[in-house]
Motif scaffolding. Structure first.
Motif, PDB file in Angstrom:
ATOM      1  N   ALA A 172       0.833  -1.202   0.000  1.00  0.00           N
ATOM      2  CA  ALA A 172       0.000   0.000   0.000  1.00  0.00           C
ATOM      3  C   ALA A 172       0.873   1.260   0.000  1.00  0.00           C
ATOM      4  O   ALA A 172       0.597   2.213  -0.732  1.00  0.00           O
ATOM      5  CB  ALA A 172      -0.926  -0.003   1.205  1.00  0.00           C
ATOM      6  N   LEU A 175       2.343   1.651  -3.446  1.00  0.00           N
ATOM      7  CA  LEU A 175       1.378   2.147  -4.421  1.00  0.00           C
ATOM      8  C   LEU A 175       1.148   3.645  -4.253  1.00  0.00           C
ATOM      9  O   LEU A 175       1.101   4.388  -5.241  1.00  0.00           O
ATOM     10  CB  LEU A 175       0.060   1.385  -4.267  1.00  0.00           C
ATOM     11  N   LEU A 176       1.028   4.100  -3.002  1.00  0.00           N
ATOM     12  CA  LEU A 176       0.836   5.535  -2.782  1.00  0.00           C
ATOM     13  C   LEU A 176       2.055   6.305  -3.311  1.00  0.00           C
ATOM     14  O   LEU A 176       1.914   7.361  -3.938  1.00  0.00           O
ATOM     15  CB  LEU A 176       0.620   5.827  -1.301  1.00  0.00           C
ATOM     16  N   ALA A 179       1.822   6.548  -6.962  1.00  0.00           N
ATOM     17  CA  ALA A 179       0.791   7.514  -7.335  1.00  0.00           C
ATOM     18  C   ALA A 179       1.348   8.926  -7.269  1.00  0.00           C
ATOM     19  O   ALA A 179       1.108   9.748  -8.168  1.00  0.00           O
ATOM     20  CB  ALA A 179      -0.419   7.358  -6.414  1.00  0.00           C
ATOM     21  N   PHE A 180       2.114   9.234  -6.219  1.00  0.00           N
ATOM     22  CA  PHE A 180       2.682  10.581  -6.112  1.00  0.00           C
ATOM     23  C   PHE A 180       3.705  10.844  -7.202  1.00  0.00           C
ATOM     24  O   PHE A 180       3.759  11.946  -7.763  1.00  0.00           O
ATOM     25  CB  PHE A 180       3.306  10.789  -4.732  1.00  0.00           C
ATOM     26  N   PHE A 182       3.712   9.525 -10.098  1.00  0.00           N
ATOM     27  CA  PHE A 182       2.914   9.730 -11.318  1.00  0.00           C
ATOM     28  C   PHE A 182       2.382  11.156 -11.363  1.00  0.00           C
ATOM     29  O   PHE A 182       2.416  11.807 -12.414  1.00  0.00           O
ATOM     30  CB  PHE A 182       1.764   8.718 -11.338  1.00  0.00           C
TER      31      PHE A 182
ATOM     32  N   LEU B   8      -6.469  15.163  -2.688  1.00  0.00           N
ATOM     33  CA  LEU B   8      -5.243  14.616  -2.095  1.00  0.00           C
ATOM     34  C   LEU B   8      -5.355  14.567  -0.587  1.00  0.00           C
ATOM     35  O   LEU B   8      -4.953  13.581   0.049  1.00  0.00           O
ATOM     36  CB  LEU B   8      -4.032  15.461  -2.498  1.00  0.00           C
ATOM     37  N   ALA B  42      -4.743   5.205  -2.118  1.00  0.00           N
ATOM     38  CA  ALA B  42      -3.753   5.382  -3.186  1.00  0.00           C
ATOM     39  C   ALA B  42      -4.441   5.477  -4.534  1.00  0.00           C
ATOM     40  O   ALA B  42      -4.058   6.285  -5.390  1.00  0.00           O
ATOM     41  CB  ALA B  42      -2.752   4.238  -3.155  1.00  0.00           C
ATOM     42  N   ASN B  43      -5.491   4.686  -4.723  1.00  0.00           N
ATOM     43  CA  ASN B  43      -6.252   4.766  -5.971  1.00  0.00           C
ATOM     44  C   ASN B  43      -6.820   6.158  -6.172  1.00  0.00           C
ATOM     45  O   ASN B  43      -6.849   6.696  -7.283  1.00  0.00           O
ATOM     46  CB  ASN B  43      -7.422   3.782  -5.929  1.00  0.00           C
ATOM     47  N   VAL B  45      -5.623   8.964  -5.056  1.00  0.00           N
ATOM     48  CA  VAL B  45      -4.549   9.868  -5.479  1.00  0.00           C
ATOM     49  C   VAL B  45      -4.331   9.736  -6.978  1.00  0.00           C
ATOM     50  O   VAL B  45      -4.219  10.737  -7.700  1.00  0.00           O
ATOM     51  CB  VAL B  45      -3.244   9.550  -4.715  1.00  0.00           C
ATOM     52  N   LEU B  46      -4.298   8.488  -7.449  1.00  0.00           N
ATOM     53  CA  LEU B  46      -4.079   8.264  -8.880  1.00  0.00           C
ATOM     54  C   LEU B  46      -5.166   8.929  -9.717  1.00  0.00           C
ATOM     55  O   LEU B  46      -4.889   9.598 -10.721  1.00  0.00           O
ATOM     56  CB  LEU B  46      -4.054   6.762  -9.167  1.00  0.00           C
TER      57      LEU B  46
END
Lengths: 485, 100
Positions: A172, A175-176, A179-180, A182, B8, B42-43, B45-46
């Motif tokens: 997790a 993944l976060l 995401a950041f 990205f 966010l 997290a999803n 955020v994406l």
């Protein structure tokens, strides 16, 4: 925006080894269904791995990217793929007889091993963060099951669940982080991140996103490599899991996680100047805590678990050094560590095939009388872990620390060398107990099957042979740094 | 128009709730749910970045992550069932055969 359709170059020759493993895994699922064919499973798995190893060696020298830049095949990736496959072959050789004695000899074991290896290869042979994440999951999910493979054993249950919870928690964070990154870079491809890196870093908002992303990704992988604040699961999982699985855990997933860390941080984010300090601090913490806690263990398996933590600390010295020297030292260390750590866990596996064996130090007394060769091999692996010449463990540490000195990390080198001195105590305690201690109980003999002898001989010859002639492996690991990321 | 920072902040709060849940809860099922909350944060955020940057990549990654979460749920719940059969409890405090 890159036009994906035009760059979607489909070149299957980049992924032949992975394809071989996947075909093997699915064939094995078929074999597992039939009671008559099920005993073939270990041999079929070995055959698959050998075919895959042949395809990997054929790839040597290949430089290429394909599948919309999701797959990168360079000598770095090929080197690590070879390490994973060799580690798997040794593990399977060790596992067969152990699984039989514990009554968990089921073909699923080999299917899970094969799929997990595919995941490792996928995460190493890519420059895309999302593919790394998916590879990591494909690697980890079978490993969670393997840790809990001995369903009836409460300890194995506990190991599986702890590993699963920690692994999912870590992914997790990862993944976060992705995401950041990205959000900062508008892409997850490391090659494109590298080109705009300094612009992104000095831009106000994207700089913050990029740094927080890097921190989160590091936390995620910190769990996988067992860097020190994130190491608490390691001893329990290593002790509870079936011993051949522990042997596999301690080398292959760790090597895969280090490969990704090297690719992300040493090549992708090399523009971050604080990396050296951060990695130095984590390296010092990891090796010191690992070694100090290993001192007070009474169980050989737990001792080896803490020792694997401290070895992760040594490899992080290479991450702190960075650059081509750091990477080649890390590859050399990982390749050699794979050999002697597998060997050490291999001997523990053999000893645990006796009924009721818990691998305490006291159970080793009389080993040298009952099995002189096994005791000598065990001692050899302990010397290699401690870093004595002429074993390969010495050269691994030597290249690592000389790279650190060249990078002006003198204090880090001093702490590292002091740590190896501390570690001599608990490694040699194994040698002392198995050679010089006496007890009234006679040592019950173990059966050495040909597969086990082959596995131990392979690892022992590699430990000593590469120790005497390190230049071949050194040249390979120096060649393996090009073409990154 | 909701600014990206609002998404966010919400995602970070969700992630924090998940993290605290993992650290303090004693029930394995709740622990697992906390991890799912973290993944979904997290999803979020994406998706927020994807919308702000006008890119489709983030949405695609979310679908991949959903698949990963489903696979994790399959393995994780199977393990919880296995533990329950052997011990008749899903409380992590009882997990002390080996010292932490």
């Amino acid at each position: 925006m890159v036009d994906y359709v035009s760059t979607l170059s489909i070149d299957f020759s980049l992924i032949y080894p992975e394809i071989a493993l996947i075909i093997g895994a699915f064939l094995m699922l078929g074999v597992a269904c039939s009671r008559r064919l099920a005993p073939m499973a270990p041999n079929l798995a070995l055959l698959t791995y050998v075919v895959s190893l042949y395809l990997i060696l054929n790839q040597w020298g290949l430089q290429g990217a394909g599948f919309a830049d999701m797959v990168v095949c360079d000598s770095f990736a090929i080197m690590f793929k070879a390490i994973f496959v060799v580690a798997s072959i040794v593990t399977i050789l060790l596992a067969q007889y152990y699984l039989k004695t514990k009554g968990i000899d089921r073909p699923e074991f080999y299917v899970l091993m094969l799929i997990s290896t595919v995941g490792m290869m996928a995460m190493t042979a890519t420059a895309d963060l999302v593919v790394m994440l998916i590879g990591l999951e494909v690697m980890s999910l079978p490993l969670y099951v393997l840790a809990g493979f001995n369903r009836r054993s409460l300890k194995s249950n506990e190991a599986g669940v702890k590993y699963f919870m920690m692994g999912a928690f870590a992914s997790a964070f990862l993944l976060l982080g992705i995401a950041f990154i990205f959000g900062a870079a508008e892409t997850t491809n490391l090659r494109r991140i590298v080109t705009d890196f300094s612009y992104l870093l000095h831009h106000q908002t994207s700089g913050i996103y990029l740094i927080s992303g890097a921190v989160l990704v590091f936390i995620g992988f910190g769990f996988k490599i067992a860097a020190v604040p994130f190491h608490s699961w390691v001893p329990d999982v290593y002790e509870g899991a079936p011993t051949p699985v522990t042997a596999f855990f301690s080398v292959a997933p760790k090597a895969a996680a280090f490969a990704v860390l090297l690719r992300i941080f040493v090549f992708g984010f090399s523009g971050l100047s604080e990396l050296t300090t951060v990695f130095s601090v984590f390296a010092v913490l990891t090796m010191s805590v690992g070694n100090i806690l290993a001192l007070r263990q009474d169980n050989v398996k737990r001792m080896l678990a803490y020792s694997s933590i401290s070895h992760a600390g040594y490899i992080m010295v290479a991450l702190a050094v960075g650059g081509p020297e750091g990477v080649s030292a890390a590859i050399f260390y990982i390749a050699s560590y794979t050999m002697f750590n597998l060997g050490a866990f291999g001997v523990v596996t053999v000893l645990e095939t006796r009924s009721g064996c818990q691998s305490d130090y006291s159970e080793l007394t009389g080993l040298s009388k009952a099995h002189p060769y096994l005791a000598c091999v065990f001692a050899l692996f302990m010397f290699a872990l401690a870093g004595f010449p002429p074993t390969v463990g010495f050269f691994g540490k030597f290249y690592l620390f000389s790279a650190a000195i060249q990078a002006n990390l003198i204090w880090l080198t001093i702490i590292g060398v002091m740590n190896s001195f501390v570690s001599v105590y608990f490694y040699l305690r194994v040698v002392k107990v198995s050679f010089f201690d006496t007890s009234e109980k006679t040592f019950s003999k173990v059966r050495l099957t040909p597969a086990i002898v082959l596995a131990l001989a392979l690892t022992a010859i590699a430990t000593l042979g590469i120790g005497l002639f390190p230049h071949q492996l050194l040249r390979l690991s120096q060649a393996a740094i090009f073409g990154l990321p | 128009m909701v600014p990206t920072s609002a998404y966010l902040i919400l995602a970070i709060i969700l992630f924090g709730i998940g993290t605290v849940g993992v650290l303090i809860t004693r029930n394995m099922i709740v622990l697992f749910m906390s991890i799912e909350i973290m993944l979904n944060a997290a999803n979020m955020v994406l998706i927020a970045f994807s919308k702000a940057l006008n890119l489709v990549d983030g949405h695609v990654i979310v679908f991949l992550v959903l698949t990963i979460a489903a696979a994790e749920a399959a393995v994780g719940l199977a393990m919880i069932v296995m533990v329950y059969r052997n011990r008749e409890t899903v409380n992590v405090d009882r997990f002390s055969l080996m010292k932490w």
